[in-house]
Design an enzyme around this catalytic site. Structure first.
Site, PDB file in Angstrom:
ATOM      1  N   GLU A 259      66.146  52.173 114.806  1.00 37.00           N
ATOM      2  CA  GLU A 259      65.097  52.685 114.210  1.00 37.00           C
ATOM      3  C   GLU A 259      65.369  53.198 112.802  1.00 37.00           C
ATOM      4  O   GLU A 259      65.295  54.586 112.535  1.00 37.00           O
ATOM      5  CB  GLU A 259      64.503  53.843 115.040  1.00 37.00           C
ATOM      6  CG  GLU A 259      64.236  53.373 116.465  1.00 37.00           C
ATOM      7  CD  GLU A 259      63.735  54.689 117.361  1.00 37.00           C
ATOM      8  OE1 GLU A 259      64.179  55.611 116.695  1.00 37.00           O
ATOM      9  OE2 GLU A 259      63.336  54.325 118.368  1.00 37.00           O
ATOM     10  N   ARG A 262      65.280  56.012 106.714  1.00 38.46           N
ATOM     11  CA  ARG A 262      66.060  56.371 105.261  1.00 38.46           C
ATOM     12  C   ARG A 262      66.767  55.156 104.846  1.00 38.46           C
ATOM     13  O   ARG A 262      66.907  54.984 103.541  1.00 38.46           O
ATOM     14  CB  ARG A 262      66.665  57.687 105.397  1.00 38.46           C
ATOM     15  CG  ARG A 262      67.592  58.037 104.374  1.00 38.46           C
ATOM     16  CD  ARG A 262      68.237  59.323 104.537  1.00 38.46           C
ATOM     17  NE  ARG A 262      67.648  60.094 105.724  1.00 38.46           N
ATOM     18  CZ  ARG A 262      67.210  61.373 105.454  1.00 38.46           C
ATOM     19  NH1 ARG A 262      67.223  61.779 104.415  1.00 38.46           N
ATOM     20  NH2 ARG A 262      66.515  62.066 106.453  1.00 38.46           N
ATOM     21  N   CYS A 328      52.349  77.070  92.178  1.00 33.39           N
ATOM     22  CA  CYS A 328      52.861  78.708  92.026  1.00 33.39           C
ATOM     23  C   CYS A 328      53.546  78.986  93.335  1.00 33.39           C
ATOM     24  O   CYS A 328      53.274  79.795  94.149  1.00 33.39           O
ATOM     25  CB  CYS A 328      51.365  79.214  91.985  1.00 33.39           C
ATOM     26  SG  CYS A 328      50.435  78.682  90.671  1.00 33.39           S
TER      27      CYS A 328
HETATM   28  C1  LIG Z   1      62.913  60.318 112.024  1.00 30.09           C
HETATM   29  C2  LIG Z   1      63.161  59.333 113.159  1.00 30.09           C
HETATM   30  C3  LIG Z   1      63.909  58.103 112.788  1.00 30.09           C
HETATM   31  C4  LIG Z   1      64.301  57.442 111.400  1.00 30.09           C
HETATM   32  O1  LIG Z   1      65.250  58.549 110.697  1.00 30.09           O
HETATM   33  P1  LIG Z   1      66.086  58.069 109.648  1.00 30.09           P
HETATM   34  O2  LIG Z   1      67.027  59.211 109.282  1.00 30.09           O
HETATM   35  O3  LIG Z   1      64.817  57.911 108.396  1.00 30.09           O
HETATM   36  O4  LIG Z   1      66.714  56.992 109.791  1.00 30.09           O
HETATM   37  C5  LIG Z   1      64.422  57.137 113.911  1.00 30.09           C
HETATM   38  N1  LIG Z   1      63.925  57.706 115.244  1.00 30.09           N
HETATM   39  C6  LIG Z   1      63.324  58.407 115.579  1.00 30.09           C
HETATM   40  C7  LIG Z   1      63.028  59.017 116.760  1.00 30.09           C
HETATM   41  C8  LIG Z   1      62.878  59.661 114.424  1.00 30.09           C
HETATM   42  O5  LIG Z   1      62.343  60.667 114.900  1.00 30.09           O
END
Ligand SMILES: *Cc1c(COP(=O)(O)O)cnc(C)c1O
Length: 403
Positions: A259, A262, A328
């Protein structure tokens, strides 16, 4: 080279610019790293949820990791098939769970025993069985920023191993639950392999102990979190990442689910802002720009570092300046003590690594409309979200205004 000047002229500032080719290359590299195994790259769409970006990944065959039903809808709308969508998050409400089951997504990542009961009860009401995965918290320190660390018992995410085991047994015994996967995600911006390997080992051992009691899972969901270079960090190579994970799965025939957020989008994105003024308070020098924390929150929220490039005809000696926006709040800055040459009004600053957790964390604070977003593919540029107008900001309130 991206012609930021031309883009700023055409689309105005502040502006988000995303390079689709870069995203494709990142996707392919990661997908390739897992070759030889069945794998699904489920793009974590919270990183950058613009429909056109999600569609770009959909076209490459990506799945989606979603953390709200809104994101599930976005993923479907962008063309990601339901059978590649997973739904994670510690606090799903009944309506979200119901819709996820009705839409027949790949599985729901369950994060507590109480939630497992809710999923079972709602599936029963619907007369359907719900595919689930359980998010295990392996109690591993990912060695990242505490705000983006999720795999320790101190964090709110997932359940410990004994609880997970109990939940799998409950799920197996329920007519309305179909346990198909196991999930862990120990944090974000991971730059070290060892914590990932340790977490994967712990979870792989749990899979084996479940096999022993006849619970056969299909998906090994290793979460996201692959770190990227904001500055000159050493990062993990996708190949090494995949090898470390696959190394824990000897004799287990599972589909890998990964998953990344980034990793796929951060360094494909740029935030372009225009210099309004320079000013000096005592010894302190400031560059005031037209973008602000409501556009890009990471420096204010995490004290995150972003590389910033000045596009200017000046080439004098750099001085240390704070780059601040018009909001601000003293916390409204993009960088502190950052070396930049003297700048003129209307020069541009390009904030790098802004393609993940940039626009999506934006707000309308100070009644500022959100930036426009564009994508580029080679020399082609295309608007993918128009700049918000004042009318956009007030439209949900105006009808309730009393005399
Ligand atoms: C935020 C998140 C990701 C992605 O995280 P990255 O650091 O952007 O790769 C994947 N899985 C879950 C469950 C997340 O909460």
């Amino acid at each position: 080279m991206i012609d930021f000047k031309a883009l700023a002229k055409k689309y105005g500032t502040p502006l988000y610019v995303y390079d689709l080719h870069y995203m494709s290359a990142q996707y392919k590299e990661l997908k390739e790293a897992f070759k030889g195994r069945k794998s699904i790259i489920a793009y974590a769409i919270k990183a950058n949820s613009n429909l056109s970006i999600v569609r770009h990944f959909a076209k490459m065959g990506s799945g989606a990791d979603c953390v709200s039903i809104g994101e599930v809808r976005r993923a479907l709308l962008a063309g990601i098939p339901a059978y590649k969508i997973i739904f994670s998050g510690v606090g799903k409400n009944d309506e979200e769970i119901r819709e996820a089951i009705e839409k027949d997504i790949l599985y729901i990542n369950v994060e507590s025993e109480a939630e497992l009961q809710r999923v079972a009860a709602i599936a029963e009401e619907l007369g359907k069985s719900s595919r689930i995965s359980i998010r295990v918290n392996p109690n591993i320190d990912p060695q990242t920023h505490p705000y983006i660390s999720t795999g320790l018992h101190d964090n709110k995410f997932g359940v410990d191993i004994p609880t997970a085991k109990r939940m799998y047994i409950q799920a197996k015994n329920s007519e309305y639950l179909d346990p198909v996967g196991i999930h862990f995600h120990i944090g974000s911006q991971l730059t070290q392999l060892q914590p990932i390997r340790e977490a994967a080992e712990i979870v792989a051992d749990l899979i084996r102990s479940l096999q022993a009691i006849d619970i056969e899972l299909k998906f090994f969901d290793v979460g996201g979190g692959l770190g990227i270079k904001y500055d000159n960090e050493e990062t993990i190579k996708p190949y090494d990442y995949a090898q470390a994970i696959l190394g824990t799965l000897t004799a287990l025939d599972l589909t890998i689910l990964c998953e990344p957020g980034r990793f796929l989008t951060a360094n494909a994105g740029y935030f372009v802002t225009k210099v309004l003024y320079e000013k000096q308070n005592g010894e302190k020098k400031f560059v005031v720009v037209d973008g602000a924390m409501n556009d890009l929150l990471r420096p204010s929220l995490y004290n995150a570092y972003h590389k910033i490039e000045a596009i200017t005809d000046n080439n004098g000696e750099p001085r240390e300046v704070d780059i601040v926006g018009p909001v601000c709040e003293s916390g409204d800055f993009f960088a502190k003590n950052y070396p930049l040459p003297t700048l003129n009004r209307n020069d541009l600053l390009v904030v790098h690594s802004a393609g993940a957790y940039g626009f999506g964390m934006g707000s309308n604070y100070n009644t500022r409309g959100r930036s426009a977003e564009i994508c580029i593919e080679g020399s082609e540029a295309r608007l993918i979200r128009r700049r918000e107008s004042f009318e956009d900001l007030i439209c949900l309130e105006q009808e309730f205004l009393v005399e």
